[in-house]
Design a protein around this motif. Structure first.
Motif, PDB file in Angstrom:
ATOM      1  N   ASP A 121      43.886  27.508  27.746  1.00 33.92           N
ATOM      2  CA  ASP A 121      44.087  27.858  29.154  1.00 33.92           C
ATOM      3  C   ASP A 121      43.578  29.271  29.401  1.00 33.92           C
ATOM      4  O   ASP A 121      43.234  29.992  28.483  1.00 33.92           O
ATOM      5  N   GLY A 122      43.536  29.637  30.663  1.00 30.66           N
ATOM      6  CA  GLY A 122      43.015  30.950  31.050  1.00 30.66           C
ATOM      7  C   GLY A 122      42.318  30.831  32.386  1.00 30.66           C
ATOM      8  O   GLY A 122      42.161  29.741  32.937  1.00 30.66           O
TER       9      GLY A 122
ATOM     10  N   ALA B 137      39.251  33.452  27.798  1.00 28.52           N
ATOM     11  CA  ALA B 137      39.588  33.073  29.179  1.00 28.52           C
ATOM     12  C   ALA B 137      39.548  31.565  29.386  1.00 28.52           C
ATOM     13  O   ALA B 137      39.768  31.082  30.500  1.00 28.52           O
ATOM     14  N   GLY B 138      39.243  30.814  28.308  1.00 27.00           N
ATOM     15  CA  GLY B 138      39.283  29.358  28.402  1.00 27.00           C
ATOM     16  C   GLY B 138      37.970  28.697  28.780  1.00 27.00           C
ATOM     17  O   GLY B 138      37.921  27.482  29.003  1.00 27.00           O
ATOM     18  N   ALA B 139      36.892  29.478  28.857  1.00 31.20           N
ATOM     19  CA  ALA B 139      35.605  28.922  29.271  1.00 31.20           C
ATOM     20  C   ALA B 139      35.017  28.015  28.197  1.00 31.20           C
ATOM     21  O   ALA B 139      35.277  28.188  27.005  1.00 31.20           O
TER      22      ALA B 139
ATOM     23  N   ALA C 100      31.996  37.282  40.971  1.00 33.28           N
ATOM     24  CA  ALA C 100      32.957  38.384  40.830  1.00 33.28           C
ATOM     25  C   ALA C 100      34.111  38.000  39.915  1.00 33.28           C
ATOM     26  O   ALA C 100      34.601  38.816  39.123  1.00 33.28           O
ATOM     27  N   ALA C 101      34.556  36.738  40.002  1.00 25.80           N
ATOM     28  CA  ALA C 101      35.637  36.269  39.122  1.00 25.80           C
ATOM     29  C   ALA C 101      35.190  36.272  37.663  1.00 25.80           C
ATOM     30  O   ALA C 101      35.986  36.584  36.761  1.00 25.80           O
ATOM     31  N   LEU C 102      33.916  35.948  37.418  1.00 27.08           N
ATOM     32  CA  LEU C 102      33.389  36.004  36.058  1.00 27.08           C
ATOM     33  C   LEU C 102      33.287  37.452  35.590  1.00 27.08           C
ATOM     34  O   LEU C 102      33.585  37.766  34.426  1.00 27.08           O
ATOM     35  N   LEU C 103      32.898  38.348  36.500  1.00 27.66           N
ATOM     36  CA  LEU C 103      32.856  39.776  36.161  1.00 27.66           C
ATOM     37  C   LEU C 103      34.243  40.292  35.788  1.00 27.66           C
ATOM     38  O   LEU C 103      34.390  41.100  34.858  1.00 27.66           O
ATOM     39  N   ASP C 104      35.268  39.807  36.488  1.00 28.43           N
ATOM     40  CA  ASP C 104      36.640  40.204  36.150  1.00 28.43           C
ATOM     41  C   ASP C 104      36.978  39.899  34.692  1.00 28.43           C
ATOM     42  O   ASP C 104      37.697  40.651  34.033  1.00 28.43           O
ATOM     43  N   VAL C 105      36.447  38.786  34.182  1.00 30.13           N
ATOM     44  CA  VAL C 105      36.745  38.372  32.802  1.00 30.13           C
ATOM     45  C   VAL C 105      36.000  39.226  31.786  1.00 30.13           C
ATOM     46  O   VAL C 105      36.552  39.616  30.747  1.00 30.13           O
ATOM     47  N   ILE C 106      34.735  39.545  32.065  1.00 28.74           N
ATOM     48  CA  ILE C 106      33.922  40.220  31.037  1.00 28.74           C
ATOM     49  C   ILE C 106      33.965  41.744  31.115  1.00 28.74           C
ATOM     50  O   ILE C 106      33.570  42.427  30.165  1.00 28.74           O
TER      51      ILE C 106
END
Length: 422
Positions: free
Chosen positions: A17-18, A63-65, A173-179
């Motif tokens: 999950d994530g 993050a579960g990707a 932007a949500a992907l940027l939040d993760v990396i």
């Protein structure tokens, strides 16, 4: 379906999950993935399998990707069309017969073709924003230091950043939040202060915002691109944006300065590919110089050889001050120009690329035309600023992107402005 999007198709599952659970991610093939071939689009690394994950890949997994493969790219990131890859060119899925842009063309094409929900690219002089514009998707080039470069195979260390590509600005932007975020393995990273996740900034609320249009980044653009850009500005005005003209005199010299710096750093970085430490073996006969030369002759393509030669020349004893030092002076001038512009405006806007996607094969015979196509994107890397490319419309059925540039570490403002066009 567009051809040649991936160099290696391999599924790597993330955590159960994530925030990215149930999200598929395509990863540019210059970002290290443990146990999965990472070629940089080069014959030199055709069989290279990294023993570790890049920091961004570790964060994706946490993050579960689900990683679905490594995407095609211009060899070592050197190109604007994804045609210099040793594994063949990628076709633009939304404009068949045309290039997808580069060097992260495979990543943008994967998103545009629905082969992945989102993707990672790297941007040295526009390599996320150019393919985002050409493929009709959103792409974010973060401020230098926002995302760790640990595990990114280096082309030009002082210029490049990893960043996201996605169907929408909010998803990017949500992907940027993760990396994003500091990394003990990369001393150039830092933790910029921000009030909320980057994705929250994609609210389209631009009422009262001042957008500056640098006249130098509009002059000379293709007529159809300009028309689409002006329509997008009218859209922003209707949402309460004040649009003003600004000047960035230094950008006239930005492309020259960028290529001297980038090629010089490439010359240094690519010295490790000698057939001994990394890359194809040049055999075992003769002296070391001959073996070294043989390995690089076989392993590198024409564009990489061109840039390594030019970079080595610019760094040589008689020419260092004449070329490299001058380029660094120009870089400082570009930074100063942006600082002065941001004293008057919240964000800068220009066409991402001055031309629509070229036809496949059109620019390969004329490298200078390819270099000049980067005129609107390279100043951002020289100044270490964040920028977002968002689809602005079409000209003759071909995608046109609009670029928003914000002050350093103010990704949120560029994201907010770009989201207002969606």
């Amino acid at each position: 379906m567009s051809e040649n999007i991936f160099i290696t198709r391999e599924t790597v599952d993330g955590a159960d999950d994530g925030p990215l659970a149930d999200t598929t991610v395509a990863v540019k093939d210059n970002i290290s993935t443990e146990g999965v071939r990472t070629t940089c689009g080069s014959e030199m690394l055709a069989d290279y399998v990294p023993p570790y994950d890049a920091t961004v890949v570790s964060r994706l997994k946490d993050a579960g990707a689900t990683i679905v493969g490594k995407t095609n790219m211009d060899e070592f990131g050197m190109g604007t069309t994804t045609e210099t890859s040793a594994f063949g060119a990628t076709e633009n899925p939304v404009a068949p017969g045309h290039v997808p842009g580069g060097s992260s063309g495979g990543s943008a094409a994967a998103v545009a073709a629905g082969e992945a929900d989102v993707a990672l690219g790297s941007d040295t002089g526009g390599s996320i924003r150019c393919p985002a514009a050409f493929c009709g998707v959103a792409g974010i080039k973060p401020t230098y230091g926002v995302v760790s470069r640990y595990g990114l195979v280096a082309y030009a260390n002082s210029l490049e950043q990893i960043g996201p590509l996605a169907p929408t600005v909010e998803e990017a932007a949500a992907l940027l939040d993760v990396i994003a975020g500091p990394d003990p393995k990369d001393a150039t990273t830092r933790d910029p202060e921000r009030d909320a996740p980057y994705a929250d900034a994609a609210d389209g609320d631009v009422d009262g915002m001042t957008v500056g249009v640098p006249t130098e980044l509009v002059d000379g653009a293709d007529d159809g691109v300009l028309e689409t850009f002006e329509d997008a500005l009218d859209d922003l005005r209707a949402q309460g944006v004040d649009v003003v003209d600004v000047s960035l005199e230094s950008v006239e010299y930005a492309v020259q300065a960028y290529y001297v710096i980038a090629m010089s750093e490439a010359s240094s970085n690519l010295a490790r590919f000698d057939g001994v430490r990394y890359g194809k073996s040049g055999g075992y006969d003769g002296n070391w110089n001959e073996v070294f030369g043989e390995a690089r002759e076989e392993g590198f393509g024409a564009e990489v050889k061109r840039r390594v030669l030019l970079g080595t020349y610019a760094l040589s004893a008689g020419y260092h001050d004449k070329y490299y030092k001058q380029a660094q002076n120009a870089r400082a001038w570009v930074k100063q120009d942006f600082d002065e512009a941001f004293a008057e405006v919240d964000v800068l806007a220009s066409p991402t690329m001055p031309v629509p996607p070229m036809e496949l094969g059109e620019s390969l015979s004329d490298p200078l035309t390819m270099y000049l196509a980067d005129a609107n994107t390279v100043p951002v890397n020289l100044a270490d600023l964040p920028a977002v490319s968002v689809p602005a419309g079409e000209t003759d059925g071909l995608p046109v992107g609009m670029q928003f540039v914000a002050p350093a570490f103010d990704e949120a403002t560029a994201i907010r402005a770009a989201s207002a066009l969606e």
